[in-house]
Design a protein around this motif. Structure first.
Motif, PDB file in Angstrom:
ATOM      1  N   MET A 160       0.830  -1.200   0.000  1.00 54.89           N
ATOM      2  CA  MET A 160       0.000   0.000   0.000  1.00 54.89           C
ATOM      3  C   MET A 160       0.873   1.263   0.000  1.00 54.89           C
ATOM      4  SD  MET A 160      -3.102   1.338   0.195  1.00 54.89           S
ATOM      5  CE  MET A 160      -4.239   0.164   0.919  1.00 54.89           C
ATOM      6  N   ALA A 161       1.946   1.242   0.793  1.00 56.89           N
ATOM      7  CA  ALA A 161       2.847   2.393   0.863  1.00 56.89           C
ATOM      8  C   ALA A 161       3.494   2.667  -0.485  1.00 56.89           C
ATOM      9  CB  ALA A 161       3.916   2.153   1.930  1.00 56.89           C
ATOM     10  N   ILE A 162       3.904   1.605  -1.177  1.00 55.89           N
ATOM     11  CA  ILE A 162       4.527   1.770  -2.490  1.00 55.89           C
ATOM     12  C   ILE A 162       3.516   2.281  -3.504  1.00 55.89           C
ATOM     13  CG2 ILE A 162       5.506   0.499  -4.452  1.00 55.89           C
ATOM     14  CD1 ILE A 162       7.007  -1.240  -2.437  1.00 55.89           C
TER      15      ILE A 162
ATOM     16  N   GLY B 295       2.475   5.908  -2.278  1.00 63.61           N
ATOM     17  CA  GLY B 295       3.559   6.836  -2.000  1.00 63.61           C
ATOM     18  C   GLY B 295       3.469   7.465  -0.630  1.00 63.61           C
ATOM     19  N   GLU B 296       2.542   6.969   0.194  1.00 64.46           N
ATOM     20  CA  GLU B 296       2.314   7.548   1.515  1.00 64.46           C
ATOM     21  C   GLU B 296       2.798   6.600   2.613  1.00 64.46           C
ATOM     22  OE1 GLU B 296       1.065  10.527   2.191  1.00 64.46           O
ATOM     23  OE2 GLU B 296       0.816  10.992   0.057  1.00 64.46           O
ATOM     24  N   PRO B 297       3.383   7.142   3.703  1.00 65.32           N
ATOM     25  CA  PRO B 297       3.758   6.297   4.840  1.00 65.32           C
ATOM     26  C   PRO B 297       2.537   5.617   5.427  1.00 65.32           C
ATOM     27  CG  PRO B 297       4.738   8.488   5.026  1.00 65.32           C
ATOM     28  CD  PRO B 297       3.737   8.558   3.916  1.00 65.32           C
TER      29      PRO B 297
ATOM     30  N   GLU C 273       7.725   3.456   5.839  1.00 64.76           N
ATOM     31  CA  GLU C 273       8.018   4.637   5.026  1.00 64.76           C
ATOM     32  C   GLU C 273       8.472   4.222   3.630  1.00 64.76           C
ATOM     33  OE1 GLU C 273      10.794   8.674   5.199  1.00 64.76           O
ATOM     34  OE2 GLU C 273      11.164   7.018   6.593  1.00 64.76           O
ATOM     35  N   PRO C 274       7.728   4.607   2.587  1.00 58.78           N
ATOM     36  CA  PRO C 274       8.142   4.231   1.239  1.00 58.78           C
ATOM     37  C   PRO C 274       9.345   5.033   0.768  1.00 58.78           C
ATOM     38  CG  PRO C 274       6.231   5.665   1.145  1.00 58.78           C
ATOM     39  CD  PRO C 274       6.480   5.386   2.606  1.00 58.78           C
ATOM     40  N   VAL C 275      10.259   4.366   0.124  1.00 57.96           N
ATOM     41  CA  VAL C 275      11.425   5.025  -0.484  1.00 57.96           C
ATOM     42  C   VAL C 275      11.253   4.859  -1.989  1.00 57.96           C
ATOM     43  CG1 VAL C 275      13.933   5.100  -0.676  1.00 57.96           C
ATOM     44  CG2 VAL C 275      12.862   4.489   1.513  1.00 57.96           C
TER      45      VAL C 275
ATOM     46  N   GLN D  62      -5.715  10.294  -5.941  1.00 57.91           N
ATOM     47  CA  GLN D  62      -6.635   9.313  -6.527  1.00 57.91           C
ATOM     48  C   GLN D  62      -6.233   7.899  -6.155  1.00 57.91           C
ATOM     49  OE1 GLN D  62      -6.469  10.272 -10.682  1.00 57.91           O
ATOM     50  NE2 GLN D  62      -7.606  12.173 -10.435  1.00 57.91           N
ATOM     51  N   SER D  63      -4.905   7.652  -6.087  1.00 59.83           N
ATOM     52  CA  SER D  63      -4.428   6.323  -5.719  1.00 59.83           C
ATOM     53  C   SER D  63      -4.794   5.993  -4.283  1.00 59.83           C
ATOM     54  CB  SER D  63      -2.906   6.238  -5.914  1.00 59.83           C
ATOM     55  OG  SER D  63      -2.424   4.975  -5.548  1.00 59.83           O
ATOM     56  N   VAL D  64      -4.670   6.979  -3.399  1.00 56.05           N
ATOM     57  CA  VAL D  64      -5.021   6.778  -1.993  1.00 56.05           C
ATOM     58  C   VAL D  64      -6.514   6.508  -1.860  1.00 56.05           C
ATOM     59  CG1 VAL D  64      -5.175   7.888   0.261  1.00 56.05           C
ATOM     60  CG2 VAL D  64      -3.099   8.146  -1.099  1.00 56.05           C
TER      61      VAL D  64
END
Length: 269
Positions: A61-63, A66-68, A106-108, A257-259
């Protein structure tokens, strides 16, 4: 972990996992860290197998967003007793130890790639501003760079001077110098957003010419011109600001939109 980070290709996203709090008995300890790769592999130590499924799911989900992510695991029979909180997702655990664990993920992710074409003050300003905003801003080759920009056809890799380049955003600020060949290469690339710095009249002219040259409707839909938000920009710096503001707007709308498509509520099963 250190070996993975040292050998990271700079392109494939991964997630850094940190154990924040442990209540009761659990193999995980506060401060334990691990990496979850895009393929779901866990590198490092975050305790026993009871936590792995929730961590991998949250990492994906984080990837994607893009959200922690902030999650916790609790025994299955206690899941309904845990109060819902907007910023934390709760997962059930079948661990015999019955411990509760809170985890921060945390996504990198690689920087979004911005390719700018043109030997103009505006083009150079776009690269400088883009880098300041956290983009990997690449300045395209000019005629004098010895690249393929002087030929009748080329691909985006040769035009930008980087191999295997996948641009997220392209700005064509050539202003009359090889407009057609640069636009064609940009629109035929995999980049979804191509901004062309031009007046309405010039933009319409090139839309007609590109259509006559065989550009498909799908490729033409990528073209955004005139480029930039309408802020009555005049100087090269103001025009660069308006274009980058539009790019940031598109980037953030896609993330939002992805979230929303993945939901923002706690998972309680």
């Amino acid at each position: 972990m250190s070996r993975f980070i040292h050998n990271w290709d700079g392109k494939t996203p991964y997630v850094l996992v940190t154990i924040i709090r442990v209540s009761g008995h659990a193999a995980a300890k506060p401060g334990d860290k691990a990496i979850v790769t895009s393929g779901g592999d866990i590198i490092g130590s975050i305790g026993g197998g009871c936590l792995r499924g929730a961590v991998v799911k949250a990492a994906r989900m984080a990837i994607e967003t893009g959200e922690p992510q902030f999650i916790r695991t609790v025994p299955k029979d206690k899941i309904d007793e845990v109060p819902e909180e907007e910023d934390i997702k709760t997962y059930p655990s079948a661990c015999p130890s019955r411990g509760e664990v809170e985890v921060f993920l945390e996504p990198v992710k690689p920087k979004p790639v911005l390719v700018v074409f043109g030997e103009t003050e505006l083009a150079h300003t776009l690269v400088a501003f883009g880098r300041a905003l956290g983009f990997k801003a690449v300045h395209g080759l000019s005629e004098t760079d010895g690249g393929s920009a002087g030929t009748e056809s080329f691909d985006l890799d040769s035009l930008s001077g980087e191999s295997n380049l996948k641009a997220d955003y392209i700005v064509v600020a050539t202003q009359g110098v090889k407009d057609k060949i640069t636009l064609e290469a940009s629109l035929k690339s995999s980049c979804p957003h191509v901004f062309f710095v031009a007046s309405v009249k010039k933009a319409n002219f090139w839309r007609e010419r590109l259509g006559e040259a065989g550009m498909t409707d799908r490729e033409m839909l990528k073209l955004i011109s005139p480029a930039g938000l309408h802020i009555r920009a005049e100087s090269p710096a103001e025009i660069a600001l308006s274009i980058l503001a539009q790019i940031v707007q598109i980037k953030n709308e896609k993330q939002e939109q992805s979230v929303e498509s993945n939901g923002g509520t706690s998972e309680r099963k």
